[in-house]
Design a protein around this motif. Structure first.
Motif, PDB file in Angstrom:
ATOM      1  N   GLU A 274       0.835  -1.201   0.000  1.00 45.35           N
ATOM      2  CA  GLU A 274       0.000   0.000   0.000  1.00 45.35           C
ATOM      3  C   GLU A 274       0.870   1.251   0.000  1.00 45.35           C
ATOM      4  N   LYS A 275       1.858   1.286   0.862  1.00 51.13           N
ATOM      5  CA  LYS A 275       2.756   2.435   0.930  1.00 51.13           C
ATOM      6  C   LYS A 275       3.866   2.366  -0.120  1.00 51.13           C
ATOM      7  N   ASP A 276       4.157   1.165  -0.579  1.00 45.55           N
ATOM      8  CA  ASP A 276       5.308   0.937  -1.452  1.00 45.55           C
ATOM      9  C   ASP A 276       4.884   0.030  -2.625  1.00 45.55           C
ATOM     10  N   PRO A 277       4.051   0.538  -3.539  1.00 46.61           N
ATOM     11  CA  PRO A 277       3.483  -0.322  -4.592  1.00 46.61           C
ATOM     12  C   PRO A 277       4.514  -0.906  -5.552  1.00 46.61           C
ATOM     13  N   TYR A 278       5.688  -0.297  -5.645  1.00 39.29           N
ATOM     14  CA  TYR A 278       6.732  -0.841  -6.523  1.00 39.29           C
ATOM     15  C   TYR A 278       7.719  -1.721  -5.764  1.00 39.29           C
ATOM     16  N   GLN A 279       7.453  -1.964  -4.490  1.00 36.86           N
ATOM     17  CA  GLN A 279       8.263  -2.859  -3.661  1.00 36.86           C
ATOM     18  C   GLN A 279       9.751  -2.478  -3.684  1.00 36.86           C
ATOM     19  N   LEU A 280       9.977  -1.199  -3.549  1.00 36.91           N
ATOM     20  CA  LEU A 280      11.343  -0.672  -3.560  1.00 36.91           C
ATOM     21  C   LEU A 280      11.997  -0.677  -2.180  1.00 36.91           C
ATOM     22  N   HIS A 281      11.204  -0.852  -1.130  1.00 37.47           N
ATOM     23  CA  HIS A 281      11.713  -0.704   0.226  1.00 37.47           C
ATOM     24  C   HIS A 281      11.423  -1.969   1.044  1.00 37.47           C
ATOM     25  N   PRO A 282      12.266  -2.970   0.930  1.00 36.95           N
ATOM     26  CA  PRO A 282      12.068  -4.196   1.714  1.00 36.95           C
ATOM     27  C   PRO A 282      12.150  -3.897   3.200  1.00 36.95           C
ATOM     28  N   ILE A 283      11.331  -4.607   3.965  1.00 38.77           N
ATOM     29  CA  ILE A 283      11.248  -4.412   5.415  1.00 38.77           C
ATOM     30  C   ILE A 283      11.789  -5.665   6.100  1.00 38.77           C
ATOM     31  N   PHE A 284      12.692  -5.458   7.053  1.00 39.16           N
ATOM     32  CA  PHE A 284      13.284  -6.571   7.775  1.00 39.16           C
ATOM     33  C   PHE A 284      12.926  -6.465   9.255  1.00 39.16           C
ATOM     34  N   LEU A 285      13.166  -7.517   9.987  1.00 43.80           N
ATOM     35  CA  LEU A 285      12.904  -7.493  11.429  1.00 43.80           C
ATOM     36  C   LEU A 285      13.641  -6.334  12.089  1.00 43.80           C
ATOM     37  N   GLY A 286      12.967  -5.717  13.051  1.00 39.71           N
ATOM     38  CA  GLY A 286      13.554  -4.592  13.759  1.00 39.71           C
ATOM     39  C   GLY A 286      13.230  -3.250  13.144  1.00 39.71           C
ATOM     40  N   GLU A 287      12.355  -3.234  12.116  1.00 39.34           N
ATOM     41  CA  GLU A 287      12.024  -1.986  11.430  1.00 39.34           C
ATOM     42  C   GLU A 287      10.553  -1.603  11.633  1.00 39.34           C
ATOM     43  N   LYS A 288      10.033  -1.819  12.847  1.00 35.08           N
ATOM     44  CA  LYS A 288       8.703  -1.390  13.275  1.00 35.08           C
ATOM     45  C   LYS A 288       7.556  -2.191  12.653  1.00 35.08           C
ATOM     46  N   TYR A 289       7.860  -3.252  11.940  1.00 41.19           N
ATOM     47  CA  TYR A 289       6.820  -4.097  11.368  1.00 41.19           C
ATOM     48  C   TYR A 289       6.894  -5.512  11.934  1.00 41.19           C
ATOM     49  N   ASP A 290       7.579  -5.676  13.073  1.00 42.66           N
ATOM     50  CA  ASP A 290       7.798  -7.029  13.594  1.00 42.66           C
ATOM     51  C   ASP A 290       6.496  -7.767  13.876  1.00 42.66           C
ATOM     52  N   ALA A 291       5.501  -7.082  14.400  1.00 38.81           N
ATOM     53  CA  ALA A 291       4.234  -7.750  14.728  1.00 38.81           C
ATOM     54  C   ALA A 291       3.571  -8.314  13.473  1.00 38.81           C
ATOM     55  N   ILE A 292       3.604  -7.548  12.398  1.00 41.27           N
ATOM     56  CA  ILE A 292       3.013  -8.019  11.149  1.00 41.27           C
ATOM     57  C   ILE A 292       3.815  -9.173  10.571  1.00 41.27           C
ATOM     58  N   MET A 293       5.146  -9.061  10.608  1.00 41.45           N
ATOM     59  CA  MET A 293       5.980 -10.145  10.112  1.00 41.45           C
ATOM     60  C   MET A 293       5.755 -11.422  10.922  1.00 41.45           C
ATOM     61  N   ASN A 294       5.653 -11.291  12.218  1.00 37.93           N
ATOM     62  CA  ASN A 294       5.418 -12.465  13.065  1.00 37.93           C
ATOM     63  C   ASN A 294       4.068 -13.103  12.745  1.00 37.93           C
ATOM     64  N   GLU A 295       3.056 -12.258  12.545  1.00 40.48           N
ATOM     65  CA  GLU A 295       1.722 -12.772  12.231  1.00 40.48           C
ATOM     66  C   GLU A 295       1.717 -13.520  10.894  1.00 40.48           C
ATOM     67  N   LEU A 296       2.350 -12.924   9.881  1.00 36.26           N
ATOM     68  CA  LEU A 296       2.336 -13.559   8.566  1.00 36.26           C
ATOM     69  C   LEU A 296       3.257 -14.774   8.512  1.00 36.26           C
ATOM     70  N   ARG A 297       4.385 -14.723   9.227  1.00 34.82           N
ATOM     71  CA  ARG A 297       5.239 -15.907   9.298  1.00 34.82           C
ATOM     72  C   ARG A 297       4.472 -17.059   9.944  1.00 34.82           C
ATOM     73  N   THR A 298       3.740 -16.766  10.994  1.00 36.22           N
ATOM     74  CA  THR A 298       2.946 -17.803  11.651  1.00 36.22           C
ATOM     75  C   THR A 298       1.904 -18.378  10.701  1.00 36.22           C
ATOM     76  N   ALA A 299       1.282 -17.509   9.922  1.00 41.00           N
ATOM     77  CA  ALA A 299       0.286 -17.993   8.958  1.00 41.00           C
ATOM     78  C   ALA A 299       0.915 -18.942   7.944  1.00 41.00           C
ATOM     79  N   VAL A 300       2.099 -18.562   7.429  1.00 45.23           N
ATOM     80  CA  VAL A 300       2.771 -19.425   6.451  1.00 45.23           C
ATOM     81  C   VAL A 300       3.240 -20.718   7.114  1.00 45.23           C
TER      82      VAL A 300
END
Length: 510
Positions: free
Chosen positions: A467-493
């Motif tokens: 939504e914020k990055d439609p061209y996927q230019l800015h990869p997000i890694f752990l420790g960059e304020k998205y940890d909760a979302i990453m944890n949720e989606l990792r758990t889903a996978v």
């Protein structure tokens, strides 16, 4: 009944794949998370015809009406206004053979057993051709198949018993796009010297007109037309072409292959000259330090040629009076990066690679609309079956979107799972496996193998906020304020892998 992941309850009973297979052939079960759609036939009615048209490596952005790539597609643009047009359709396994198996079987890769290119899709009687044939249809297949394995050579004659229910049969051999070669009913190579989409369209029109007794006129028809372009090709017409960069990020020191690339008939390529002046996506970078714009006239030109031929098929349906009672599909097996993120071809999880066109029309039953609903490749077959009033076998993993398309259901899923393992099962290249999920907003990927280190970082996982990055230019890694979302989606996978008996996380992901 769905579980918390949205999986069919019967999926929980799937047996684990024989663990004697090595990990590189464990394909991820690209589960389409269609919600509560029931597997039921439609109301009694005159059986509709089915015309299923697909091209190879046609990315979703390369459609005029999408207003993303500078491509000319007047016939597909018109068709989009007459169809249910999905703007978030995804390849379950972005490489030709595996995703074609998903399309024609309606099954996840682990169930259809096509783990890489050049694997054979076995006939269990529940694929597209067999099901429509059993339901009283005259069936036909024209163009690229890529589902018969290596027997007799990579491309060879396919005997009737291995045609998966398709009766009329004309299968192209390889990607010699200007020198189309085919096998039909006889074990004798047909060499046309023609641009393949033109020849295949002529043969499809003959089938629709039943000019030479190609089908039983007393039956409805189910015809697949499978164009090989805009996929890169070789042979005549490609002498002055060359691949832009390497498919394998680990092989950058090898010479670039000449006589191979993207090409189209001259009048179509000329529409996209000068290529270096064409607008590009914001995420395009040099590929192995080379510009990718020389590929544009061939790639876009091939799509415009296919658009012209698609228009001929639609016009024939309208002229013959069959348009109203024919389900027409246009889609592709996967996309094409075309320089986005400094890469060519497919396999990666970026939108240009996994996003495909998907338009489905059925004038007698469906009202045209643009649909932002997530949909996966394995959902197309059950959707067609329900629209045609054919019972959907329990062994099919995909879900029907018929109720969504006709307005009876507002939403079907909020997640699409997809994967990659290998391009060709028995090649000598690296394993390229990853597991991923696409939600309405995010793409989460867990990947392993040195092939992906440059993309996923030290933790071997990455997130994109589309939504914020439609061209996927800015990869997000752990420790960059998205940890909760990453944890949720990792758990889903991880839950998805556990339920589908995939050992990716339990044994191999570090």
């Amino acid at each position: 009944m769905k579980n918390t992941l949205g999986l069919n309850s019967k999926i929980l009973k799937i047996r684990a794949m024989d663990i004697r297979y090595p990990i590189h052939i464990f394909a991820l079960l690209s589960l389409s998370q269609a919600s509560s759609a029931q597997k039921k036939p439609a109301m009694d009615q005159k059986k509709p015809n089915v015309l299923f048209v697909m091209s190879d490596q046609h990315r979703r952005q390369a459609l005029g009406f999408m207003k993303e790539d500078p491509v000319i597609t007047p016939n597909l643009d018109k068709f989009a206004k007459e169809a249910v047009t999905f703007t978030r359709a995804y390849s379950a396994h972005p490489v030709s053979g595996p995703n074609r198996a998903c399309l024609f079987s309606g099954k996840y890769t682990q169930n259809n057993k096509v783990f890489g290119n050049d694997c054979r899709l076995e006939d269990d009687g529940n694929g597209m051709g067999a099901l429509f044939k059993k339901s009283g249809y005259s069936t036909g297949y024209i163009g690229k198949w890529h589902l018969d394995g290596h027997e007799g050579g990579k491309y060879s004659f396919v005997p009737r018993e291995r045609r998966l229910g398709f009766e009329y049969w004309l299968i192209s051999q390889g990607h010699r796009h200007f020198d189309g070669r085919y096998y039909g009913d006889k074990d004798s190579l047909i060499v046309t010297g023609r641009w393949m989409p033109d020849y295949e369209t002529e043969k499809a029109l003959e089938f629709l007109k039943n000019r030479n007794g190609e089908r039983d006129e007393g039956k409805p028809f189910c015809l697949v037309v499978s164009y090989a372009p805009p996929h890169n090709g070789m042979g005549p017409g490609f002498q002055n072409k060359h691949n832009i960069g390497h498919w394998n990020a680990l092989l950058k020191d090898l010479p670039i292959r000449k006589g191979s690339g993207f090409a189209a008939p001259k009048r179509f390529e000329e529409m996209y000259e000068p290529a270096d002046k064409l607008p590009r996506r914001k995420n395009v970078e040099k590929v192995d330090n080379k510009e990718s714009y020389p590929a544009l006239p061939g790639y876009f030109g091939a799509i415009t040629s296919i658009d012209e031929n698609f228009g001929k098929l639609i016009q024939e349906l309208k002229d013959s009076g069959e348009w109203e009672n024919t389900i027409v599909v246009y889609t592709s097996d996967h996309g094409e990066l075309l320089g986005s993120h400094g890469r060519m071809y497919k396999d990666l999880w970026y939108e240009e690679s996994i996003g495909v066109p998907l338009m489905i029309s059925y004038p007698a039953k469906l009202k045209p609309k643009k649909a932002a609903q997530l949909i996966n490749s394995i959902d197309i077959l059950p959707t067609l079956l329900e629209l045609a009033g054919i019972e959907i076998p329990e062994v099919i993993d995909g879900n029907s979107y018929a109720d969504y398309m006709n307005g009876k259901e507002k939403e079907t899923t909020d997640k699409i799972f997809f994967q990659f393992d290998r391009g060709v099962l028995n090649d000598n290249g690296p394993d390229r496996y990853y597991r991923a999920v696409r939600t309405k907003r995010y793409t989460y990927v867990a990947a392993m193998s040195p092939y992906y280190d440059q993309f996923v970082g030290k933790n071997k996982e990455v997130l994109y906020d589309n939504e914020k990055d439609p061209y996927q230019l800015h990869p997000i890694f752990l420790g960059e304020k998205y940890d909760a979302i990453m944890n949720e989606l990792r758990t889903a996978v991880m839950d998805w892998c556990e339920q589908t008996h995939d050992p990716f996380f339990s044994k191999y992901w570090k």
